[in-house]
Design a protein around this motif. Structure first.
Motif, short mmCIF file in Angstrom:
data_model
loop_
_atom_site.label_atom_id
_atom_site.label_comp_id
_atom_site.label_asym_id
_atom_site.label_seq_id
_atom_site.Cartn_x
_atom_site.Cartn_y
_atom_site.Cartn_z
N TRP A 129 0.84 -1.19 0.00
CA TRP A 129 0.00 0.00 0.00
C TRP A 129 0.88 1.24 0.00
CZ3 TRP A 129 -0.98 -4.59 2.05
CH2 TRP A 129 -2.23 -5.17 1.78
N VAL A 130 0.47 2.23 -0.77
CA VAL A 130 1.23 3.45 -0.88
C VAL A 130 1.09 4.27 0.39
CG1 VAL A 130 1.47 5.64 -2.14
CG2 VAL A 130 0.96 3.52 -3.40
N LYS A 131 2.23 4.56 1.03
CA LYS A 131 2.23 5.42 2.21
C LYS A 131 2.15 6.88 1.78
CE LYS A 131 2.65 2.54 5.69
NZ LYS A 131 1.77 2.55 6.88
N ASN A 132 2.94 7.22 0.79
CA ASN A 132 2.87 8.54 0.18
C ASN A 132 3.49 8.47 -1.21
OD1 ASN A 132 5.85 9.34 0.49
ND2 ASN A 132 5.26 8.93 2.62
N ARG A 154 -3.65 8.11 -10.37
CA ARG A 154 -4.32 7.11 -9.55
C ARG A 154 -3.36 6.46 -8.56
NH1 ARG A 154 -6.61 2.73 -13.15
NH2 ARG A 154 -7.74 2.14 -11.27
N LEU A 155 -2.06 6.53 -8.85
CA LEU A 155 -1.07 5.82 -8.05
C LEU A 155 -0.63 6.56 -6.79
CD1 LEU A 155 1.49 4.29 -10.58
CD2 LEU A 155 0.19 3.04 -8.87
N VAL A 156 -0.54 7.87 -6.86
CA VAL A 156 0.24 8.61 -5.85
C VAL A 156 -0.49 8.85 -4.53
CG1 VAL A 156 1.66 9.74 -7.58
CG2 VAL A 156 -0.49 10.82 -6.85
N HIS A 157 -1.78 8.58 -4.47
CA HIS A 157 -2.52 8.88 -3.24
C HIS A 157 -2.26 7.83 -2.15
CE1 HIS A 157 -4.62 12.18 -5.05
NE2 HIS A 157 -5.03 11.43 -6.06
N HIS A 207 -1.50 -4.89 -10.60
CA HIS A 207 -2.78 -4.61 -9.93
C HIS A 207 -2.71 -3.20 -9.36
CE1 HIS A 207 -6.35 -5.10 -7.36
NE2 HIS A 207 -5.63 -4.51 -6.41
N LEU A 208 -3.79 -2.49 -9.51
CA LEU A 208 -3.88 -1.13 -8.97
C LEU A 208 -5.29 -0.90 -8.49
CD1 LEU A 208 -3.15 1.86 -8.56
CD2 LEU A 208 -3.56 2.22 -11.00
#
Length: 570
Positions: free
Chosen positions: A51-54, A90-93, A124-125
């Motif tokens: 999961w993207v933290k930032n 869509r990726l950076v949040h 996958h996104l």
């Protein structure tokens, strides 16, 4: 493509990396925990998920930097995605879930990271539907906020709480390792019980009477009970059928078949009357008998509760298997809002046959030291994170306790030391005198000020301890012990159990238990009649151990889903 195939495509071996079991990805921990921080994996092709933290776009949107975490360690892996590989917007949040593969590379000199992943494929996104409503923004969030209903289910995604959960997991594994190493058997004791181990009376009752009462109300509305006239009419029908049968039996010309048929009709009429009479007596509300709740109609046909301890049951197993332990949830209906209380918490409770109080203290000390060493050996990154955020001394505290013998003093000596402190000007909120139950402030003074290490206090006054603790020869104290540690206070409570039937029966009666209550403990007293044995045990509050290890002050922040007065979310 599997991880070993990806590695072979890059001309390397995947043996250096830890693959997530039952998943086609490599653990972020196995990359970042390499001796050189992952730099030695330059050129490896790997697949990771997390999961993207930032994240942020760079070079006018040509690519994006992402900090991705999969929960395997405190650190994030920097991931770089070119604009032609995915929609960067869509990726950076924060909160976006990604599954990607690519090549590990050494970043330019002067950067903080030792290695970063350049993405070749986004497998996958799944973005956050509305980033503005995501409950975990980049700013610092207080533990109180994270306990709220809108955030508690996402709390494991925070750096702090993910470290807490990994430390908690390590302590769980260490617990089973310690006891299995010392030949204890793990036994699952019941969560539902009819006995109160602690004698506190603050227990959650388990009953189906309320749901049965609600169901009855709905049933009576849908199908009202028969009236008195309906019952009388049914009685007349039965009376008529009785007369018919009597008349047929008195007539010699009546065949057996006619009599049998009439008897069958009479039986059905009587059954119908019984059902009507039973339904006519139905009343909404909890069933009562002699002015009291009729628990014979409850699910277990008696009062039942959620357990406050598995000790009594585990004792019965120890009297057959010698060295055993139980590790499970326990419950207290104590209406407390302090930072040290939960309504649902976990306990580790070993029981040792052929063991006295000294054996018990030795086991407790060895167990706590083993837990501390295990964390230092296996969770140092998470401990460093805790030291940075909460308690700078937590690693030093674990190191000291893992290698230093505990102080051991009698309860009488502990009171004398506290009284001396008062004479020297120390002010306690709770009065100090022989016979009191030591308060948290007393326990912390002994461990943090007087001895500056864990203290085992033993031989407590019998008046403040449970009936099952062995009476000492002085008849005033019992063979009880508490392990007190800095930061937390009481971590463990235990005792040598009273194995003498006459002594324990006398203690029960002295506590004012009724004949009915004593009857509930008949099975427990039987252990003292059928092959009695000297035995001892203790209970460790698992959440308190996590608090002690992490330095976190509130017990609600060391359990995944805390239960306390007014809160049972998720």
């Amino acid at each position: 493509m599997a991880d070993d195939q990806l590695a072979q495509a890059a001309g390397t071996s995947s043996s250096q990396l830890c693959k997530a079991e039952f998943s086609d990805r490599v653990l972020v921990r196995s990359i970042l925990s390499q001796p050189e921080g992952g730099a030695e994996l330059d050129g490896h092709r790997v697949r990771i998920g997390g999961w993207v933290k930032n994240g942020r776009k760079a070079n006018k949107g040509a690519f994006a930097f992402l900090h991705v975490n999969d929960g395997s360690c405190p650190e994030n892996l920097q991931v770089i995605v070119d604009a032609d590989k995915a929609d960067l917007g869509r990726l950076v949040h924060a909160g976006t879930c990604v599954h990607v593969d690519g090549f590990l590379k050494i970043p330019p000199a002067g950067t903080q990271q030792k290695v970063e992943l350049w993405v070749q494929n986004v497998l996958h996104l799944r973005q956050v539907d509305d980033p503005a409503t995501y409950p975990l923004p980049k700013k610092y969030l207080t533990p109180e906020y994270l306990r709220e209903v809108d955030a508690i289910h996402l709390r494991p995604r925070t750096d702090t709480f993910s470290s807490v959960l990994r430390i908690r997991d390590a302590l769980t594994y260490a617990t089973h390792t310690f006891f299995h190493k010392h030949h204890f058997l793990c036994v699952h004791t019941p969560i539902i019980t009819s006995s109160d181990c602690e004698g506190a009376g603050e227990m959650f009752q388990v009953t189906t009477l309320f749901s049965q009462a609600e169901k009855l109300v709905k049933e009576l509305i849908k199908n009202p009970p028969p009236s008195e006239s309906d019952v009388e009419a049914a009685k007349l029908i039965v009376k008529e059928k009785v007369e018919v049968v009597s008349k047929l039996k008195s007539d010699d010309k009546t065949s057996k078949e006619e009599i049998d048929s009439s008897v069958t009709i009479l039986k059905k009429a009587k059954e119908g009357l019984l059902k009507l009479e039973k339904r006519s007596k139905l009343k909404p509300g909890i069933p009562q008998k002699d002015g009291k709740i009729d628990y014979s109609l409850d699910f277990f046909a008696r009062k039942a509760y959620l357990t406050v301890s598995g000790q009594l049951q585990i004792e019965s197993v120890a009297c057959a298997l010698s060295s055993v332990y139980t590790f499970g949830p326990t419950f207290r209906a104590e209406h407390s809002h302090t930072s040290r209380h939960l309504a649902e918490f976990w306990m580790v409770e070993p029981e040792i046959a052929f063991a006295d109080l000294e054996d018990d203290m030795n086991c407790a000390e060895a167990y706590v030291q083993f837990l501390c060493r295990w964390l230092l050996d296996n969770c140092i990154d998470d401990l460093k994170s805790m030291a940075d955020k909460f308690d700078k001394s937590c690693i030093d505290r674990l190191t000291m306790i893992s290698s230093s013998p505990f102080e051991r003093i009698t309860y009488t000596k502990a009171v004398e030391l506290l009284e001396e402190a008062v004479k020297m000007g120390k002010v306690f909120e709770n009065q100090v005198e022989w016979g009191i139950d030591l308060a948290s402030e007393h326990e912390r003074y002994l461990t943090e000020v007087k001895f500056q290490k864990p203290v085992i206090v033993y031989n407590y006054p019998k008046g403040i301890k449970a009936f099952y603790m062995r009476l000492n020869d002085d008849s005033d104290t019992v063979a009880a012990m508490d392990v007190l540690v800095p930061k937390v206070g009481e971590l463990i409570g235990g005792s040598q159990r009273e194995e003498r039937y006459d002594k324990i029966l006398k203690r029960i009666r002295e506590m004012g238990m009724s004949t009915e209550q004593i009857e509930q403990y008949k099975w427990y007293l039987d252990l003292r009649k059928f092959g009695t044995v000297k035995h001892s045990g203790f209970g460790l509050g698992f959440e308190r151990m996590v608090m002690f290890a992490t330095g976190i002050d509130n017990i609600r922040d060391v359990i995944p889903f805390p239960r306390y007065p007014g809160r049972a979310d998720v």
